[in-house]
Design an enzyme around this catalytic site. Structure first.
Site, PDB file in Angstrom:
ATOM      1  N   VAL A 102       0.866  -1.175   0.000  1.00  0.00           N
ATOM      2  CA  VAL A 102       0.000   0.000   0.000  1.00  0.00           C
ATOM      3  C   VAL A 102       0.905   1.228   0.000  1.00  0.00           C
ATOM      4  CG1 VAL A 102      -1.844   1.241   1.192  1.00  0.00           C
ATOM      5  CG2 VAL A 102      -1.726  -1.262   1.330  1.00  0.00           C
ATOM      6  N   CYS A 103       0.601   2.180  -0.881  1.00  0.00           N
ATOM      7  CA  CYS A 103       1.320   3.444  -0.928  1.00  0.00           C
ATOM      8  C   CYS A 103       2.817   3.197  -1.119  1.00  0.00           C
ATOM      9  CB  CYS A 103       1.017   4.235   0.341  1.00  0.00           C
ATOM     10  SG  CYS A 103       1.402   5.993   0.254  1.00  0.00           S
TER      11      CYS A 103
END
Length: 317
Positions: A102-103
């Site tokens: 994520v990210c």
């Protein structure tokens, strides 16, 4: 039972952890026996997130159960990671059935060599960094998430929820994912190809109120006459002055901004409704299906009907 191991480290982004974790935990509530979510840090000690929250892991990475899904969140802590974390990911990442970031968690996967030769994305502000520092990674800066085989990477924080919902839908079916999405009050699933920026976010917000009002009007009325003369009259400016001021304050021409808004609105209608292409073309200001088709092919490389076939979620059975 699919074990989801979430990696924790200091200065992690809390929503990167809790967003996907809530999705998998919600799916477990909906379908008991589906998921077991565990968090782990290098030494098993609590970590301080980038927002100051303290997270207490279930244990150490060394003691973590073998993961079906290994989830690596992002945050400021990815900038100068503990070398032991990179080493652990390099050794254990290939063993997971599914590897998810994520990210800026994608930066950790890249440092461990786990994205070499793969398509990947990350938060828009770090796509250039990922591409520059890891040339073996095929970086795609636009999508909210990218899936390449067993490896999935996502953009900013909320896209981790989108990706987790897509994985739940893959594992348990649309109805289970829809139940989780309803509980979390989010869309069931934004297609992974959806741009990280909306048309409004991609352009700067104008400083002057009349221009800001015109931006909002365009967004709310894509089917109206949005020629420069009409928009200039709404802003009480001459067409020439309006066009110059709009581009100066937003970074794009009025025509380009209108194109982006109409395309985004048409994509949303194709994804979320059963309206026909002719009806959508009128609602979005294209006038004719052929004009809309040309706009889609030029921007997305696919005609509206093909776009809908690829990206509209399948109906529930």
């Amino acid at each position: 039972m699919r074990t989801v191991v979430v990696v924790l480290f200091d200065a992690v982004q809390s929503l990167d952890v809790t967003g996907p974790a809530e999705v998998f935990a919600g799916a477990e509530t909906c379908r008991p026996g589906s998921y077991r979510v565990r968090t782990a840090s290098l030494d098993g000690a609590p970590v301080r997130t980038s927002s100051g929250l303290a997270l207490v892991p279930d244990g150490t990475l060394a003691e973590a159960p073998a993961p079906h899904t290994l989830l690596v969140p992002g945050g400021r802590g990815t900038r100068r990671p503990d070398p032991r974390l990179t080493d652990w990911l390099r050794e254990h990442g290939p063993r997971a059935d599914r590897l998810v970031s994520v990210c800026t968690g994608a930066l950790l996967l890249a440092r461990a060599g786990l994205l070499d030769g793969r398509r990947a994305t990350t938060h828009w502000a770090y796509c250039d960094t990922l591409a520059r520092e890891h040339p073996a990674v095929r970086v795609e800066s636009d999508p909210i998430y990218v899936r390449d085989g067993r490896v999935s990477t996502s953009a900013g924080v909320t896209s981790g929820i989108d990706l987790a919902l897509a994985l739940v839908e893959e594992d348990l079916g649309r109805e289970a994912a829809l139940t989780v999405a309803r509980h979390l009050v989010v869309f069931l699933r934004r297609p992974g190809n959806q741009a990280q920026f909306s048309a409004q976010l991609a352009a700067q917000t104008a400083r002057r109120e009349p221009l800001r009002e015109v931006q909002q009007w365009i967004t709310e009325h894509p089917g109206e006459d949005l020629c420069v003369e009409s928009l200039a009259a709404r802003a009480r400016l001459s067409p020439r002055h309006f066009a110059r001021a709009f581009q100066s304050e937003t970074g794009v021409t009025p025509g380009r901004y209108v194109d982006r808004v109409r395309l985004e609105h048409a994509r949303r209608l194709l994804e979320d409704t059963a309206d026909g292409v002719a009806e959508i073309s009128r609602a979005c200001g294209y006038g004719t299906p052929e004009a809309m088709r040309r706009a889609f092919v030029r921007a997305l490389g696919a005609a509206p009907a093909e776009y809908r076939r690829r990206f509209r979620p399948a109906p529930a059975h």
